[in-house]
Design an enzyme around this catalytic site. Structure first.
Site, PDB file in Angstrom:
ATOM      1  CD1 TRP A 239      -0.893   2.261   2.425  1.00 33.50           C
ATOM      2  CD2 TRP A 239      -2.708   1.827   1.191  1.00 33.50           C
ATOM      3  NE1 TRP A 239      -1.739   3.343   2.520  1.00 33.50           N
ATOM      4  CE2 TRP A 239      -2.859   3.096   1.770  1.00 33.50           C
ATOM      5  CE3 TRP A 239      -3.726   1.331   0.367  1.00 33.50           C
ATOM      6  CZ2 TRP A 239      -3.980   3.884   1.565  1.00 33.50           C
ATOM      7  CZ3 TRP A 239      -4.846   2.124   0.158  1.00 33.50           C
ATOM      8  CH2 TRP A 239      -4.963   3.378   0.750  1.00 33.50           C
TER       9      TRP A 239
ATOM     10  CG  ASN B  16      -1.230   6.896   2.956  1.00 30.01           C
ATOM     11  OD1 ASN B  16      -0.835   5.826   3.373  1.00 30.01           O
ATOM     12  ND2 ASN B  16      -1.347   7.948   3.730  1.00 30.01           N
ATOM     13  CG  ASP B  17      -0.276  11.213   3.015  1.00 30.10           C
ATOM     14  OD1 ASP B  17      -1.270  10.673   2.517  1.00 30.10           O
ATOM     15  OD2 ASP B  17      -0.287  11.754   4.134  1.00 30.10           O
TER      16      ASP B  17
ATOM     17  CG  PHE C  73       1.103   8.765  10.792  1.00 36.14           C
ATOM     18  CD1 PHE C  73       1.162   7.372  10.683  1.00 36.14           C
ATOM     19  CD2 PHE C  73      -0.103   9.334  11.203  1.00 36.14           C
ATOM     20  CE1 PHE C  73       0.051   6.572  10.969  1.00 36.14           C
ATOM     21  CE2 PHE C  73      -1.216   8.548  11.492  1.00 36.14           C
ATOM     22  CZ  PHE C  73      -1.147   7.163  11.379  1.00 36.14           C
ATOM     23  CB  SER C  74       2.653  12.460   6.280  1.00 30.92           C
ATOM     24  OG  SER C  74       2.087  11.520   5.405  1.00 30.92           O
TER      25      SER C  74
ATOM     26  CD  GLU D 112      -5.423  13.939   7.107  1.00 28.69           C
ATOM     27  OE1 GLU D 112      -5.462  13.069   7.989  1.00 28.69           O
ATOM     28  OE2 GLU D 112      -5.682  13.690   5.925  1.00 28.69           O
TER      29      GLU D 112
ATOM     30  CD1 TRP E  77      -7.358  10.352   3.120  1.00 27.80           C
ATOM     31  CD2 TRP E  77      -7.133   8.132   3.284  1.00 27.80           C
ATOM     32  NE1 TRP E  77      -6.054  10.087   3.466  1.00 27.80           N
ATOM     33  CE2 TRP E  77      -5.890   8.733   3.578  1.00 27.80           C
ATOM     34  CE3 TRP E  77      -7.223   6.741   3.320  1.00 27.80           C
ATOM     35  CZ2 TRP E  77      -4.761   7.991   3.907  1.00 27.80           C
ATOM     36  CZ3 TRP E  77      -6.093   6.001   3.653  1.00 27.80           C
ATOM     37  CH2 TRP E  77      -4.875   6.631   3.942  1.00 27.80           C
TER      38      TRP E  77
END
Ligand code: FRU
Length: 503
Positions: free
Chosen positions: A47, A49-50, A106-107, A229, A311
């Site tokens: 996976w 994401n950002d 996290f990011s 975010e 999302w």
């Protein structure tokens, strides 16, 4: 040759060189079954994401990304890593940051510490990220997100976590994450923009380790339909002097529902960000561009990558062993028009170097229906196409394939809106949140318009009016489009129609 290209409609067969140096017709991959993009980054497996830690160092652009390597759904976050020398072709490298005793990763962002302010070494790469503790989260104290740093002395290959982590403890704010750090030369300090619930808090530091709170922005301003975010504070040098743009991704609450990125144009004095902007502005109106941030250390160029998903349905999209790709790298600009200073995004110029012209035509008269499939049939959905209209009328561009899938985009004059209709473009029923008909207002008043679209197998990125209105959208078809038809009820001439195959 160049003259001929410019004057007439010309279809160039796509040649490449075989192993023995012989010219062969390039094999087209028309099977799009696994939905993987060809020239946008996607992780080999698992996976994503950002985008995180975007930074340039010694000829290499680094892309780190939110990554669950074990499953193609969101889970324990790591920082995946890829590099590129041209911003288009990416090479995935081993994972850069793994979860630790403070939580998952996290990011966040990365900087080159040219002045060795942190003492890790000159030109150390320093990553500033959020640690998210799932254990502490369960206690519901709101203390589960803290900011930490790590450094690399070998150009991002290996990372050492700072022993004094976390560098910013949580003051009791449930959503407290996504530090984006940049150097502010006038005040000689690092500035961190941090998402704090539905505001952005700015911190300052001389050494990346000790941080002090400077100011907070966001109360009563902008869109508040969801949590704030992935902020990014960006400097622009315009003809009228310095301007600052603050990007804020919000989820949900985007203009077409779900995730999207809003922006504010204003000023920053090293302490406080201020704006007199009253309206809400979106960087990209499409459903699939989220958490976009810019590279550090690229001089005056502000280069952004977004996560090409939403999302609302990101975990359900029908790719199987991997999930999610990025947007093309975009160069941001700031342009003044009737509404004020507006952010523009256009594909980076580097894209032109990897694409090959297939069709160039000065004028194509369009009357009711004009079929341009000839130039399009063999491109395997890796296309960069553009045209201008002297007079912006109602029009539809329809892309279709032999399975009967149809992707339509265009302009609705009455509503003054660009639109994408992906309702008939392959699979849509994997989620009832999959927004099928996103729209975007036109914000310029000029009579004519220009449009550019990038197709990469299962995504489209639409740039209208020199990047003033942008829409990015995924779709899920199994066979490449072979037909391109333009429809309008008026008589109009498409100028400078260009189709390129992206390699
Ligand atoms: C944005 C986001 C960030 C967070 C990360 C977690 O998409 O929710 O706020 O740091 O994803 O993966």
């Amino acid at each position: 040759m160049i003259k001929r290209l410019a004057l007439i409609l010309l279809v160039v067969p796509l040649f490449t060189y075989g192993q023995k140096g012989k010219k062969v017709l390039k094999q087209q991959n028309n099977n799009l079954e696994n939905y993987r993009p060809a020239y946008h980054f996607s992780p080999k497996s698992g996976w994503m994401n950002d985008p995180n830690g975007l930074v340039y160092l010694d000829g290499e652009y680094h892309l780190f990304f939110q990554h669950n390597p074990d499953q193609p759904v969101w889970g324990p976050m790591h920082w995946g890593h890829a590099i590129s020398t041209d911003l288009i072709h990416w090479k995935e490298l081993p994972i850069a940051l793994f979860p630790d005793s403070l939580g998952t990763i996290f990011s966040g962002s990365a900087v080159v510490d040219k002045g060795n302010t942190a003492g890790f070494g000159k030109d150390a790469l320093v990553a500033i990220y959020t640690n998210h503790s799932h254990e502490i989260e369960k206690k519901k104290t709101g203390l589960h997100q803290t900011q930490s740093i790590a450094y690399s002395l070998d150009k991002g290959k290996t990372w050492i976590k700072y022993k004094g982590n976390p560098v910013i403890a949580n003051p009791g704010v449930w959503d407290f994450r996504d530090p984006k750090v940049s150097w502010h030369k006038e005040t000689g300090q690092w500035i961190m923009a941090l998402a704090t619930k539905q505001s952005i808090t700015f911190y300052g530091s001389k050494d990346l380790k000790a941080w002090g709170k400077l100011s907070e922005f966001g109360k009563g301003i902008g869109a508040h339909g969801g949590v704030w975010e992935c902020p990014d504070l960006i400097r622009f040098n315009t003809k009228e002097g310095e301007k600052w743009v603050l990007l804020v991704s919000i989820n949900p609450g985007g203009p077409n529902t779900g995730s999207a990125t809003q922006y504010f144009v204003g000023s920053f004095d090293g302490h406080t960000f201020t704006t007199d902007q009253k309206d809400i502005r979106w960087m990209d109106y499409g459903p699939d561009n989220y958490a976009g941030v810019t590279f550090s250390n690229t001089g005056e160029r502000n280069l952004l990558i977004g996560w090409m998903s939403n999302w609302e349905y990101a975990n359900q999209v029908p790719s199987e062993t991997w999930r999610s790709g990025n947007t093309i790298v975009r160069e941001l600009g700031l342009v003044k028009n009737e509404t004020g200073w507006m952010l523009t995004s256009t594909p980076v110029a580097e894209l032109d170097k990897t694409s090959k012209s297939v069709l160039k035509s000065k004028n194509i008269p369009v009357n009711k229906t004009t079929d341009l499939s000839k130039a399009f049939a063999q491109l395997g959905n890796t296309v960069d196409a553009s045209f201008t209209l002297d007079n912006l009328v109602d029009f539809k561009v329809e892309l279709s394939n032999e399975d009967g899938d149809r992707l339509i985009f265009g302009f609705d004059k009455k509503k003054n809106e660009y639109f994408i209709d992906r309702s008939k473009a392959g699979e849509t029923n994997f989620s009832d949140k999959f927004i099928t008909n996103p729209v975007a207002p036109r914000t310029v008043k000029a009579v004519g318009s220009d449009l550019r679209f990038l197709l990469d197998r299962n995504s489209i990125e639409l740039f209208a009016d020199n990047g003033m209105t942008v829409m990015s959208a995924l779709f899920f078809i199994k066979k490449a489009f072979t037909q391109l038809v333009i429809r309008t009820n008026e008589h109009v001439v498409l100028k400078d129609f260009s189709v390129k195959k992206v390699n």
